[in-house]
Design a protein around this motif. Structure first.
Motif, PDB file in Angstrom:
ATOM      1  N   UNK A  30       0.823  -1.208   0.000  1.00  0.00           N
ATOM      2  CA  UNK A  30       0.000   0.000   0.000  1.00  0.00           C
ATOM      3  C   UNK A  30       0.860   1.262   0.000  1.00  0.00           C
ATOM      4  N   UNK A  31       0.378   2.291  -0.706  1.00  0.00           N
ATOM      5  CA  UNK A  31       1.012   3.608  -0.662  1.00  0.00           C
ATOM      6  C   UNK A  31       0.430   4.365   0.536  1.00  0.00           C
ATOM      7  N   UNK A  32       1.164   4.390   1.622  1.00  0.00           N
ATOM      8  CA  UNK A  32       0.610   4.938   2.868  1.00  0.00           C
ATOM      9  C   UNK A  32       1.383   6.175   3.342  1.00  0.00           C
ATOM     10  N   UNK A  33       2.048   6.850   2.415  1.00  0.00           N
ATOM     11  CA  UNK A  33       2.725   8.090   2.806  1.00  0.00           C
ATOM     12  C   UNK A  33       1.692   9.073   3.365  1.00  0.00           C
ATOM     13  N   UNK A  34       1.999   9.658   4.507  1.00  0.00           N
ATOM     14  CA  UNK A  34       1.076  10.590   5.139  1.00  0.00           C
ATOM     15  C   UNK A  34       0.069   9.923   6.048  1.00  0.00           C
ATOM     16  N   UNK A  35       0.209   8.605   6.256  1.00  0.00           N
ATOM     17  CA  UNK A  35      -0.704   7.870   7.143  1.00  0.00           C
ATOM     18  C   UNK A  35       0.095   7.127   8.210  1.00  0.00           C
ATOM     19  N   UNK A  36      -0.593   6.789   9.285  1.00  0.00           N
ATOM     20  CA  UNK A  36      -0.026   5.916  10.315  1.00  0.00           C
ATOM     21  C   UNK A  36      -0.910   4.663  10.400  1.00  0.00           C
ATOM     22  N   UNK A  37      -0.645   3.660   9.548  1.00  0.00           N
ATOM     23  CA  UNK A  37      -1.507   2.482   9.518  1.00  0.00           C
ATOM     24  C   UNK A  37      -1.060   1.396  10.494  1.00  0.00           C
ATOM     25  N   UNK A  38      -2.015   0.592  10.904  1.00  0.00           N
ATOM     26  CA  UNK A  38      -1.721  -0.636  11.630  1.00  0.00           C
ATOM     27  C   UNK A  38      -2.757  -1.667  11.209  1.00  0.00           C
ATOM     28  N   UNK A  39      -2.489  -2.913  11.521  1.00  0.00           N
ATOM     29  CA  UNK A  39      -3.328  -4.010  11.057  1.00  0.00           C
ATOM     30  C   UNK A  39      -3.786  -4.842  12.241  1.00  0.00           C
ATOM     31  N   UNK A  40      -5.060  -5.189  12.251  1.00  0.00           N
ATOM     32  CA  UNK A  40      -5.631  -6.036  13.302  1.00  0.00           C
ATOM     33  C   UNK A  40      -6.290  -7.235  12.633  1.00  0.00           C
TER      34      UNK A  40
END
Length: 303
Positions: A30-40
């Motif tokens: 994923x292109x997640x620049x500018x985000x703080x992702x996490x996965x559950x």
């Protein structure tokens, strides 16, 4: 400087290691620049069959991954286990048999922030098995409505297969998925109805594509008819649960409409395409499911 928006991607899984691995591979890209992702990842298998796969992914996955075991067979309880783990600005649901395009998550969050939307939905595109009957593809039985980006999404099209949700909006109301619908399905419809009634803005992000494999055992007449029956039973039971006489009258009138329409169309069946004729059978199955739901409640398709 404003903090980057955080988002938790929730995946509920049950004994689909191959599909889950494919989903994880797509999320890692994923292109997640500018985000703080996490996965559950919430494992609904009492034997915790996904634990080892998730443990391997945690070693080099670009986001933090949390594993939760929810052993009771009930999709509503499983979704709620994911909700309980959310501490982020947004949460996103994606199914364990889907594959996300590289701009899936960023497209959802971008539109939510741009328009201050509490719900953002994206397309779920079917991937058909090689041996599926051509008339099933022609009839678009596994396809869902699609819109331009920014289009308002009506409540009847709200699903958990590809959606971003404003976490604070649901946490402030204390909403959960209804565990009584955990074996029948329809828990997502009831959940989103609460959000719409509270004024949630629901928009469409057409770039946020996910692709869903259509299993061979679902590409059958029997499965499609059972699905229509189950949908009808859930719709009727939800109408009864609302306690509104208008809702009950509406659902009863729908039975009449479906039957009359099916009888009229049946006359022309010898001259119509197979896919169109099957839609008549699905309408009859839907009407039968509504009758069932009014009498016995939702049909438990996932028991």
């Amino acid at each position: 400087m404003a903090e980057l928006p955080s988002v938790t991607v929730i995946v509920c899984t049950y004994r689909r290691p191959r599909q889950l691995q494919a989903l994880l591979d797509s999320l890692a890209l994923q292109h997640v620049e500018g985000l703080r992702p996490c996965l559950c990842i919430v494992d609904n298998d009492a034997e915790q069959s996904a634990r080892e796969l998730v443990a391997q992914a945690q070693q080099d996955f670009p986001w933090p991954i949390q594993y939760i075991s929810q052993p009771v067979k009930n999709i509503a309880l499983t979704r709620n286990a994911g909700l309980s783990a959310v501490k982020s600005d947004y949460l996103a649901f994606v199914d364990d048999d889907e594959i996300a395009c590289s701009v899936w998550l960023s497209s959802l969050v971008f539109l939510a922030q741009k328009e201050s939307a509490q719900l953002v939905f994206g397309p779920v595109l079917p991937v058909y098995p090689e041996n599926i009957a051509a008339w099933m593809i022609e009839g678009k039985f596994f396809e869902r409505p699609r819109h331009n980006t920014g289009h308002y999404v009506p409540v009847g099209e709200a699903r958990t297969g590809n959606v971003l949700i404003d976490s604070a909006f649901i946490q402030n109301h204390g909403w959960k998925f209804d565990e009584k619908l955990g074996l029948s399905g329809g828990e997502d419809s009831a959940f989103f109805e609460n959000m719409y009634r509270a004024g949630a803005l629901a928009l469409w992000a057409d770039e946020a594509e996910v692709f869903e494999e259509v299993p061979v055992d679902r590409a059958t007449v029997g499965w499609l008819l059972r699905r229509s029956f189950r949908i009808g039973s859930v719709e009727a039971s939800l109408a009864c649960a609302r306690g509104s006489m208008w809702q009950i009258c509406r659902i009863i009138s729908k039975i009449g409409y479906l039957i009359v329409r099916s009888v009229i169309l049946a006359v022309a069946m010898p001259f119509r395409k197979k896919s169109d004729n099957f839609k008549v059978l699905r309408s009859i199955s839907l009407a039968a499911g509504i009758c069932y739901g009014l009498i016995a409640g939702p049909y438990n398709e996932y028991k």
